[in-house]
Design a protein around this motif. Sequence first.
Motif, PDB file in Angstrom:
ATOM      1  N   SER A 106       0.851  -1.185   0.000  1.00 35.54           N
ATOM      2  CA  SER A 106       0.000   0.000   0.000  1.00 35.54           C
ATOM      3  C   SER A 106       0.888   1.236   0.000  1.00 35.54           C
ATOM      4  CB  SER A 106      -0.909   0.003   1.231  1.00 35.54           C
ATOM      5  OG  SER A 106      -1.613   1.224   1.339  1.00 35.54           O
ATOM      6  N   ALA A 107       0.885   1.974  -1.112  1.00 38.26           N
ATOM      7  CA  ALA A 107       1.682   3.197  -1.213  1.00 38.26           C
ATOM      8  C   ALA A 107       0.939   4.193  -2.088  1.00 38.26           C
ATOM      9  CB  ALA A 107       3.066   2.901  -1.801  1.00 38.26           C
ATOM     10  N   LEU A 108       1.042   5.464  -1.747  1.00 36.22           N
ATOM     11  CA  LEU A 108       0.351   6.498  -2.483  1.00 36.22           C
ATOM     12  C   LEU A 108       0.970   6.705  -3.860  1.00 36.22           C
ATOM     13  CD1 LEU A 108      -0.023   9.220   0.293  1.00 36.22           C
ATOM     14  CD2 LEU A 108      -1.526   7.315  -0.245  1.00 36.22           C
ATOM     15  N   THR A 109       0.217   7.364  -4.714  1.00 39.01           N
ATOM     16  CA  THR A 109       0.748   7.783  -6.005  1.00 39.01           C
ATOM     17  C   THR A 109       2.040   8.557  -5.792  1.00 39.01           C
ATOM     18  OG1 THR A 109      -1.446   7.928  -6.990  1.00 39.01           O
ATOM     19  CG2 THR A 109       0.296   9.226  -8.012  1.00 39.01           C
ATOM     20  N   GLY A 110       3.077   8.173  -6.512  1.00 37.05           N
ATOM     21  CA  GLY A 110       4.360   8.856  -6.380  1.00 37.05           C
ATOM     22  C   GLY A 110       5.273   8.257  -5.335  1.00 37.05           C
ATOM     23  N   GLY A 111       4.785   7.251  -4.601  1.00 39.83           N
ATOM     24  CA  GLY A 111       5.583   6.658  -3.530  1.00 39.83           C
ATOM     25  C   GLY A 111       6.601   5.637  -4.006  1.00 39.83           C
ATOM     26  N   GLY A 112       6.553   5.278  -5.291  1.00 44.68           N
ATOM     27  CA  GLY A 112       7.554   4.361  -5.837  1.00 44.68           C
ATOM     28  C   GLY A 112       7.204   2.896  -5.661  1.00 44.68           C
ATOM     29  N   LYS A 113       5.963   2.522  -5.980  1.00 44.01           N
ATOM     30  CA  LYS A 113       5.568   1.126  -5.818  1.00 44.01           C
ATOM     31  C   LYS A 113       6.407   0.196  -6.695  1.00 44.01           C
ATOM     32  CE  LYS A 113       1.134   1.962  -6.560  1.00 44.01           C
ATOM     33  NZ  LYS A 113       0.922   3.395  -6.299  1.00 44.01           N
ATOM     34  N   THR A 114       6.649   0.599  -7.940  1.00 41.97           N
ATOM     35  CA  THR A 114       7.391  -0.282  -8.852  1.00 41.97           C
ATOM     36  C   THR A 114       8.810  -0.554  -8.367  1.00 41.97           C
ATOM     37  OG1 THR A 114       6.054   0.394 -10.751  1.00 41.97           O
ATOM     38  CG2 THR A 114       8.211  -0.562 -11.216  1.00 41.97           C
ATOM     39  N   PRO A 115       9.618   0.454  -8.004  1.00 42.92           N
ATOM     40  CA  PRO A 115      10.956   0.134  -7.501  1.00 42.92           C
ATOM     41  C   PRO A 115      10.941  -0.637  -6.190  1.00 42.92           C
ATOM     42  CG  PRO A 115      10.520   2.494  -7.325  1.00 42.92           C
ATOM     43  CD  PRO A 115       9.432   1.917  -8.165  1.00 42.92           C
ATOM     44  N   ILE A 116       9.946  -0.397  -5.333  1.00 45.82           N
ATOM     45  CA  ILE A 116       9.850  -1.166  -4.088  1.00 45.82           C
ATOM     46  C   ILE A 116       9.622  -2.639  -4.402  1.00 45.82           C
ATOM     47  CG2 ILE A 116       8.443  -1.580  -2.017  1.00 45.82           C
ATOM     48  CD1 ILE A 116       7.961   1.444  -1.874  1.00 45.82           C
ATOM     49  N   LEU A 117       8.696  -2.909  -5.322  1.00 46.76           N
ATOM     50  CA  LEU A 117       8.419  -4.292  -5.697  1.00 46.76           C
ATOM     51  C   LEU A 117       9.631  -4.928  -6.370  1.00 46.76           C
ATOM     52  CD1 LEU A 117       4.776  -3.866  -7.041  1.00 46.76           C
ATOM     53  CD2 LEU A 117       5.451  -5.133  -4.992  1.00 46.76           C
ATOM     54  N   ALA A 118      10.334  -4.160  -7.215  1.00 51.03           N
ATOM     55  CA  ALA A 118      11.531  -4.688  -7.880  1.00 51.03           C
ATOM     56  C   ALA A 118      12.595  -5.061  -6.855  1.00 51.03           C
ATOM     57  CB  ALA A 118      12.074  -3.663  -8.872  1.00 51.03           C
ATOM     58  N   ASP A 119      12.801  -4.202  -5.875  1.00 57.03           N
ATOM     59  CA  ASP A 119      13.803  -4.485  -4.845  1.00 57.03           C
ATOM     60  C   ASP A 119      13.379  -5.669  -3.985  1.00 57.03           C
ATOM     61  OD1 ASP A 119      16.334  -3.598  -3.623  1.00 57.03           O
ATOM     62  OD2 ASP A 119      15.100  -3.239  -1.857  1.00 57.03           O
ATOM     63  N   THR A 120      12.077  -5.796  -3.741  1.00 54.95           N
ATOM     64  CA  THR A 120      11.567  -6.939  -2.988  1.00 54.95           C
ATOM     65  C   THR A 120      11.861  -8.245  -3.728  1.00 54.95           C
ATOM     66  OG1 THR A 120       9.774  -5.601  -2.059  1.00 54.95           O
ATOM     67  CG2 THR A 120       9.505  -7.991  -1.975  1.00 54.95           C
ATOM     68  N   VAL A 121      11.608  -8.240  -5.032  1.00 57.83           N
ATOM     69  CA  VAL A 121      11.882  -9.423  -5.847  1.00 57.83           C
ATOM     70  C   VAL A 121      13.360  -9.792  -5.782  1.00 57.83           C
ATOM     71  CG1 VAL A 121      12.037 -10.215  -8.247  1.00 57.83           C
ATOM     72  CG2 VAL A 121       9.924  -9.182  -7.411  1.00 57.83           C
ATOM     73  N   PHE A 122      14.225  -8.792  -5.882  1.00 52.74           N
ATOM     74  CA  PHE A 122      15.667  -9.061  -5.834  1.00 52.74           C
ATOM     75  C   PHE A 122      16.052  -9.717  -4.510  1.00 52.74           C
ATOM     76  CE2 PHE A 122      20.094  -8.063  -5.011  1.00 52.74           C
ATOM     77  CZ  PHE A 122      20.704  -8.313  -6.235  1.00 52.74           C
ATOM     78  N   GLN A 123      15.501  -9.200  -3.400  1.00 55.84           N
ATOM     79  CA  GLN A 123      15.850  -9.748  -2.086  1.00 55.84           C
ATOM     80  C   GLN A 123      15.266 -11.144  -1.882  1.00 55.84           C
ATOM     81  OE1 GLN A 123      16.011  -6.924   1.384  1.00 55.84           O
ATOM     82  NE2 GLN A 123      14.790  -5.696  -0.020  1.00 55.84           N
ATOM     83  N   ILE A 124      14.015 -11.352  -2.301  1.00 50.83           N
ATOM     84  CA  ILE A 124      13.412 -12.677  -2.159  1.00 50.83           C
ATOM     85  C   ILE A 124      14.229 -13.702  -2.929  1.00 50.83           C
ATOM     86  CG2 ILE A 124      11.410 -14.065  -2.856  1.00 50.83           C
ATOM     87  CD1 ILE A 124       9.611 -11.795  -2.060  1.00 50.83           C
ATOM     88  N   ARG A 125      14.682 -13.306  -4.096  1.00 49.65           N
ATOM     89  CA  ARG A 125      15.490 -14.201  -4.918  1.00 49.65           C
ATOM     90  C   ARG A 125      16.731 -14.670  -4.173  1.00 49.65           C
ATOM     91  NH1 ARG A 125      20.486 -11.993  -7.873  1.00 49.65           N
ATOM     92  NH2 ARG A 125      21.307 -13.911  -8.784  1.00 49.65           N
ATOM     93  N   LEU A 126      17.323 -13.801  -3.359  1.00 46.37           N
ATOM     94  CA  LEU A 126      18.560 -14.149  -2.650  1.00 46.37           C
ATOM     95  C   LEU A 126      18.356 -15.257  -1.619  1.00 46.37           C
ATOM     96  CD1 LEU A 126      20.074 -10.588  -2.103  1.00 46.37           C
ATOM     97  CD2 LEU A 126      20.765 -12.300  -3.798  1.00 46.37           C
TER      98      LEU A 126
END
Length: 768
Positions: free
Chosen positions: A44-64
């Motif tokens: 849950s993040a507001l418009t402009g809060g950077g949902k896409t980069p947060i999700l991308a970074d989450t994917v990178f960490q989960i992968r590890l």
Amino acid sequence: MIELMPFQIKASEQMANRYVEFRNSDTRPYETRTIPTPYYQALSALTGGGKTPILADTVFQIRLSMPTEPIVLWISKAKSVVDQTYGNFRAGGKYAHLLDSFTITYLKDLSESDIKDGTKPVIAIATTGTFNQRDQEDSSLKIYQTNEDKSSISLWELVKQRQTAEGKSRDLIIVYDEGHNLSDQQIDLLLGLKPEALLVASATLKTPGKLGQMIDRIKATGRTNDDLVTIVSSKDIVDAQLVKKQILLGGYETTMELAIDPLLEKMQILESKVEELNLKINPKAIYVCKTNINQEEGIPDNPARDFELRKAPPILIWKYLVTKGVDPKSIAVYCDLKFSKDFPPPDDFILFSNGESDFEEFQNGNYKHIIFNLSLQEGWDDPNCYFAYIDKSMESSVQVEQVIGRVLRQPNATHFPDSDLNTAHFYIRMDDRTVFPVIIEKVRAKIASEFPEVDFNSYTNTGSSGSRIQEPVKGVMKVPQTHIDASEAILPIERILNSIHDYRGDNVNTVGQGVRSETVQKVASSEKSEIVSTLLPQTNRVTARWIIDREIQKLYPRARGVCLLTDPRLDAKTQFTSPAHQVLKQAGNNIVDEYLKNSLLVSDRENYYEVGPVMVNPDSVQHFENALHSKYSGLNSLELEFARAIDKEGYPWSRNPSNGGYFIPLLHKGTSRNFFPDFLVWKDNKIYALDPKGENLIVQDAGKKLLDIRDFEGDLDIAVRLFTKGKWTDSPIEKSNESGYTVWSLRAGKVWARPFDTVEEAVKAALL
């Protein structure tokens, strides 16, 4: 390349850490004896809060933390969003660094060799339309069809099996960055792929059908709604300057022309300010209206008429902008506007009427004035958009509150000294003035629930001079900018880096281990199922440099400026949960500690913050004699007491806007990076920064904001003073009496509390 902000890292780490806990937990639910329930998390993040980069970074960490290199299915509803995501993720894109070593592809281009090659993680990007069909056997969708030249089974089946050449099954992560659009059928199809994790960018996701059943199974293990949602604070987004600080809503019961005039005038003023400040900003405006109706009569507009006779709102707006001197090349009409081949538009009329098909061409045009219909194109979010004209006349169904998010992003993620450059301006045209109060309340409700840190002002204007909402500054007053001098921190940071062990040849301390818990149920038996935990090897590694830099970025990004991570020893790769990983994280933490301990704040007499105009609510202003602005609004009771006391002292003073005003960097870990004092006072070649605080803040603020800031010669330049209601002691810091006021400052480098009976005495003492 866009670096993550601390609050974004905090969100992605929470999502990734929750996955590790879920995967390793002996309470993880199972759908069948062998199929575990996917990890589920909503962002849950507001418009402009950077949902896409947060999700991308989450994917990178989960992968590890996974034993195999995963396949990630990244889906969106709109093709324009998919294309935008692909551009951001691929090499050279602004988020590519967050997904280092990932193969980025469209799902339609995913090959069998990509799936079978278990040495590289893959992100396959697609629209929901790529797979959203129930009947797969007779489907016309290519993803369900076999291509004998490439594979004997369909691409969908290949993704479902996910077998490497060695016969190992790869984990699947599904990301839906528009989770509110998920349908029952889509959920059924996606869960049929047996994903390991499902991440969605929505906290208001409807959860019927299989998704609801899956969530119920997760909750049955004791997890709550709070465990299933990661919430990004709206305050963090505003404080990070990712969105504009103010919204100004004007209602115009007048003609279209007289409603657009003030928009163009304000736009010209903003352009002058941008030029004066030498900013790389290109202010833009959007115009939202109905499309193929006659503006005057409300009936369908006839496309078989000469262009000059057409009355469709997009055409009327375009013609008026051109008559006002706007270059037609800077105007884009992005809507399904009808024309007859016998009555085409002028050659310089730029129309995009094919929806997503010509969205990329529209984006690349970088138009300054964009005329939309009622449905703004998904994927269009331009921080340079400062102005919105919204036609609510003739009972238009345009929902003003739904347009707000499109104008809220802040250019360069920086709040500027001039309030106009931090403000989203809305010009609402209406036929009935009774409509405007209803609009205001809807907008106010949306802001209160989604953008509580954004200031909201409104006014009505019938086409005459209207209400004044900006208060000019009386004269030029400046404050030296404050900088961090970290020169004394360089040596201790170098010592930490030099002491780090060389892990390049270490195959023991760099190895981590995961756990997978599985349930075993005997067939035809009423015995309780048995939980079996299996140790899993981890294959995915990151460099020592990445671990240290990420920890600094999370705790205090400014420290990265003096931390040179060039030593070849930091090329060493290590796994998450390994001993080396923990040691390197601690090194990053120690570097931040040394930076904060050895850095000083200094004022810079060559660079200044200049006080500019402020926004006021004409219905609730307070007048002052000695302030740099004749009046202010929005002062709470404590601030108003101090403002009146400051005004009585007779010195020039100003109320300092939070975000966009004068700020002092904070030398401490935490989400707040800058301190915006409430008031500035100029006296005897010195500036006093005064800030009334609630008593719940004084303990944490004492020692962080109580700073006597000196110039490069060591002379006192800026004195910070905090105030609290009641009488306090400083050793220990505690309240001794409910009455009176306390001034907090520094004496001999220590916190000093001085109690007084009246606010006037407190202010007078603070200015000595």
